[in-house]
Scaffold this motif. Structure first.
Motif, PDB file in Angstrom:
ATOM      1  N   LEU A 103       4.814  13.237  -3.123  1.00 15.84           N
ATOM      2  CA  LEU A 103       4.070  12.961  -1.831  1.00 15.84           C
ATOM      3  C   LEU A 103       4.952  12.850  -0.713  1.00 15.84           C
ATOM      4  CD1 LEU A 103       1.315  12.622  -0.844  1.00 15.84           C
ATOM      5  CD2 LEU A 103       1.323   9.862  -1.017  1.00 15.84           C
ATOM      6  N   LEU A 104       6.259  12.499  -1.053  1.00 15.95           N
ATOM      7  CA  LEU A 104       7.506  12.564  -0.025  1.00 15.95           C
ATOM      8  C   LEU A 104       7.707  13.617   0.457  1.00 15.95           C
ATOM      9  CD1 LEU A 104       9.212  10.408   1.577  1.00 15.95           C
ATOM     10  CD2 LEU A 104      10.929  10.730  -0.380  1.00 15.95           C
ATOM     11  N   ARG A 105       8.101  14.690  -0.448  1.00 19.36           N
ATOM     12  CA  ARG A 105       8.271  16.100  -0.376  1.00 19.36           C
ATOM     13  C   ARG A 105       7.240  16.899   0.320  1.00 19.36           C
ATOM     14  NH1 ARG A 105       9.203  18.221  -5.224  1.00 19.36           N
ATOM     15  NH2 ARG A 105       6.895  18.928  -5.187  1.00 19.36           N
ATOM     16  N   GLU A 106       5.883  16.650  -0.061  1.00 14.60           N
ATOM     17  CA  GLU A 106       4.738  17.086   0.643  1.00 14.60           C
ATOM     18  C   GLU A 106       4.523  16.940   1.902  1.00 14.60           C
ATOM     19  OE1 GLU A 106       1.419  16.044  -1.801  1.00 14.60           O
ATOM     20  OE2 GLU A 106       2.449  17.135  -3.761  1.00 14.60           O
ATOM     21  N   ARG A 107       4.685  15.568   2.260  1.00 11.73           N
ATOM     22  CA  ARG A 107       4.207  15.252   3.643  1.00 11.73           C
ATOM     23  C   ARG A 107       5.628  15.424   4.643  1.00 11.73           C
ATOM     24  NH1 ARG A 107       1.874   9.168   2.749  1.00 11.73           N
ATOM     25  NH2 ARG A 107      -0.164   9.906   2.306  1.00 11.73           N
ATOM     26  N   TYR A 108       6.959  15.439   4.155  1.00 11.05           N
ATOM     27  CA  TYR A 108       7.746  15.514   5.190  1.00 11.05           C
ATOM     28  C   TYR A 108       8.907  16.909   4.845  1.00 11.05           C
ATOM     29  CZ  TYR A 108       6.502  11.035   6.097  1.00 11.05           C
ATOM     30  OH  TYR A 108       6.119   9.584   6.407  1.00 11.05           O
ATOM     31  N   GLN A 109       8.353  17.974   3.975  1.00 13.37           N
ATOM     32  CA  GLN A 109       9.210  19.088   3.672  1.00 13.37           C
ATOM     33  C   GLN A 109       9.443  19.646   5.103  1.00 13.37           C
ATOM     34  OE1 GLN A 109       7.041  21.612   0.949  1.00 13.37           O
ATOM     35  NE2 GLN A 109       5.406  21.978   2.412  1.00 13.37           N
ATOM     36  N   ASP A 110       8.621  19.771   5.867  1.00 13.40           N
ATOM     37  CA  ASP A 110       9.015  20.461   7.245  1.00 13.40           C
ATOM     38  C   ASP A 110       9.657  19.601   8.475  1.00 13.40           C
ATOM     39  OD1 ASP A 110       8.341  22.976   6.313  1.00 13.40           O
ATOM     40  OD2 ASP A 110       6.114  22.560   6.672  1.00 13.40           O
ATOM     41  N   HIS A 111       9.816  18.200   8.050  1.00  7.42           N
ATOM     42  CA  HIS A 111      10.053  17.349   8.965  1.00  7.42           C
ATOM     43  C   HIS A 111      11.713  17.528   9.304  1.00  7.42           C
ATOM     44  CE1 HIS A 111      10.011  13.173  10.739  1.00  7.42           C
ATOM     45  NE2 HIS A 111      11.092  13.099  10.434  1.00  7.42           N
ATOM     46  N   LYS A 112      11.805  17.373  10.664  1.00  7.74           N
ATOM     47  CA  LYS A 112      13.393  17.625  11.373  1.00  7.74           C
ATOM     48  C   LYS A 112      13.965  16.351  11.454  1.00  7.74           C
ATOM     49  CE  LYS A 112      12.500  22.304  11.299  1.00  7.74           C
ATOM     50  NZ  LYS A 112      12.889  22.716   9.913  1.00  7.74           N
ATOM     51  N   GLY A 113      13.458  15.401  11.763  1.00  9.12           N
ATOM     52  CA  GLY A 113      14.119  13.879  12.092  1.00  9.12           C
ATOM     53  C   GLY A 113      14.777  13.406  10.866  1.00  9.12           C
ATOM     54  N   LEU A 114      15.221  12.337  11.213  1.00  9.17           N
ATOM     55  CA  LEU A 114      15.561  11.412  10.130  1.00  9.17           C
ATOM     56  C   LEU A 114      14.580  10.631   9.373  1.00  9.17           C
ATOM     57  CD1 LEU A 114      18.466  10.090   8.956  1.00  9.17           C
ATOM     58  CD2 LEU A 114      18.232   8.609  10.563  1.00  9.17           C
ATOM     59  N   ILE A 115      14.564  10.361   8.229  1.00  4.48           N
ATOM     60  CA  ILE A 115      13.657   9.483   7.357  1.00  4.48           C
ATOM     61  C   ILE A 115      14.308   8.525   6.729  1.00  4.48           C
ATOM     62  CG2 ILE A 115      11.970   9.459   5.627  1.00  4.48           C
ATOM     63  CD1 ILE A 115      11.632  12.553   5.914  1.00  4.48           C
ATOM     64  N   VAL A 116      13.963   7.202   6.697  1.00  5.09           N
ATOM     65  CA  VAL A 116      14.573   6.150   6.194  1.00  5.09           C
ATOM     66  C   VAL A 116      13.445   5.399   5.376  1.00  5.09           C
ATOM     67  CG1 VAL A 116      15.286   3.828   6.650  1.00  5.09           C
ATOM     68  CG2 VAL A 116      15.795   5.486   8.475  1.00  5.09           C
ATOM     69  N   ASP A 139       0.866  -1.086  -0.072  1.00  8.19           N
ATOM     70  CA  ASP A 139       0.069  -0.177   0.050  1.00  8.19           C
ATOM     71  C   ASP A 139       0.869   1.184  -0.230  1.00  8.19           C
ATOM     72  OD1 ASP A 139       1.005  -0.663   2.687  1.00  8.19           O
ATOM     73  OD2 ASP A 139      -0.821   0.582   3.586  1.00  8.19           O
ATOM     74  N   LEU A 140       1.975   1.045   0.694  1.00 10.67           N
ATOM     75  CA  LEU A 140       2.928   2.419   0.791  1.00 10.67           C
ATOM     76  C   LEU A 140       3.561   2.651  -0.369  1.00 10.67           C
ATOM     77  CD1 LEU A 140       3.829   4.530   2.964  1.00 10.67           C
ATOM     78  CD2 LEU A 140       5.878   2.998   3.173  1.00 10.67           C
ATOM     79  N   PHE A 141       4.048   1.523  -1.171  1.00 11.76           N
ATOM     80  CA  PHE A 141       4.807   1.529  -2.222  1.00 11.76           C
ATOM     81  C   PHE A 141       3.962   1.995  -3.264  1.00 11.76           C
ATOM     82  CE2 PHE A 141       5.900  -0.495  -6.555  1.00 11.76           C
ATOM     83  CZ  PHE A 141       7.233   0.218  -6.508  1.00 11.76           C
ATOM     84  N   SER A 142       2.646   1.560  -3.380  1.00  7.81           N
ATOM     85  CA  SER A 142       1.740   2.183  -4.635  1.00  7.81           C
ATOM     86  C   SER A 142       1.498   3.665  -4.511  1.00  7.81           C
ATOM     87  CB  SER A 142       0.367   1.018  -4.397  1.00  7.81           C
ATOM     88  OG  SER A 142       0.534  -0.102  -4.793  1.00  7.81           O
ATOM     89  N   GLU A 143       1.275   3.827  -3.260  1.00  4.44           N
ATOM     90  CA  GLU A 143       1.007   5.405  -3.055  1.00  4.44           C
ATOM     91  C   GLU A 143       2.022   6.288  -3.420  1.00  4.44           C
ATOM     92  OE1 GLU A 143      -0.582   7.774   0.940  1.00  4.44           O
ATOM     93  OE2 GLU A 143       0.471   6.158   1.235  1.00  4.44           O
TER      94      GLU A 143
END
Length: 127
Positions: A61-74, A50-54
């Motif tokens: 979407l990655l940028r939209e969801r995490y553009q203000d994220h301060k932590g590490l994203i794996v 489901d995540l892969f398809s999204e």
């Protein structure tokens, strides 16, 4: 996992505010190591269909969801992803993306519109 082997890798070796890759053969414990050593990181596991398809249908979407994220994203299990975009402050300011293709390697930097057009063409050819 019955035994965890001590690795020579240290989290202190990661470049600050940059991308880093943890490479290795399948089934050696990379995902387990990440879960044990990066408990506060946001982990996106692309083996979850489901995540892969999204994200495959809408990479921005990655940028939209995490553009203000301060932590590490794996991004775990990225071998499932046919192309990876690297977008830093410079690319955002210039409307560009750096593209790494699973099949073609480093494609360099290009405008977002060009990348989208090329991906749409590749998808339509798969039919």
């Amino acid at each position: 996992m019955s035994k965890i082997i001590q690795r020579l890798f240290s989290l202190d070796d990661l470049p600050p505010h940059q991308s880093a890759f943890l490479w290795g053969p399948r089934k050696v414990g990379k995902s387990y190591w990440i879960a044990q050593h990066l408990p506060t990181a946001t982990i996106l596991d692309f083996l979850r269909t489901d995540l892969f398809s999204e994200y495959a249908s809408r990479p921005a979407l990655l940028r939209e969801r995490y553009q203000d994220h301060k932590g590490l994203i794996v991004l775990d299990e990225v071998q499932k992803i046919p192309a990876m975009l690297i977008v830093g402050k410079k690319e955002v300011a210039e409307g560009l993306v750096s593209v790494r293709s699973k099949k073609k390697g480093d494609l360099g930097t290009m405008p977002v519109d060009k990348f989208l057009k090329e991906m749409q063409e590749e998808i339509s050819q798969r039919g």
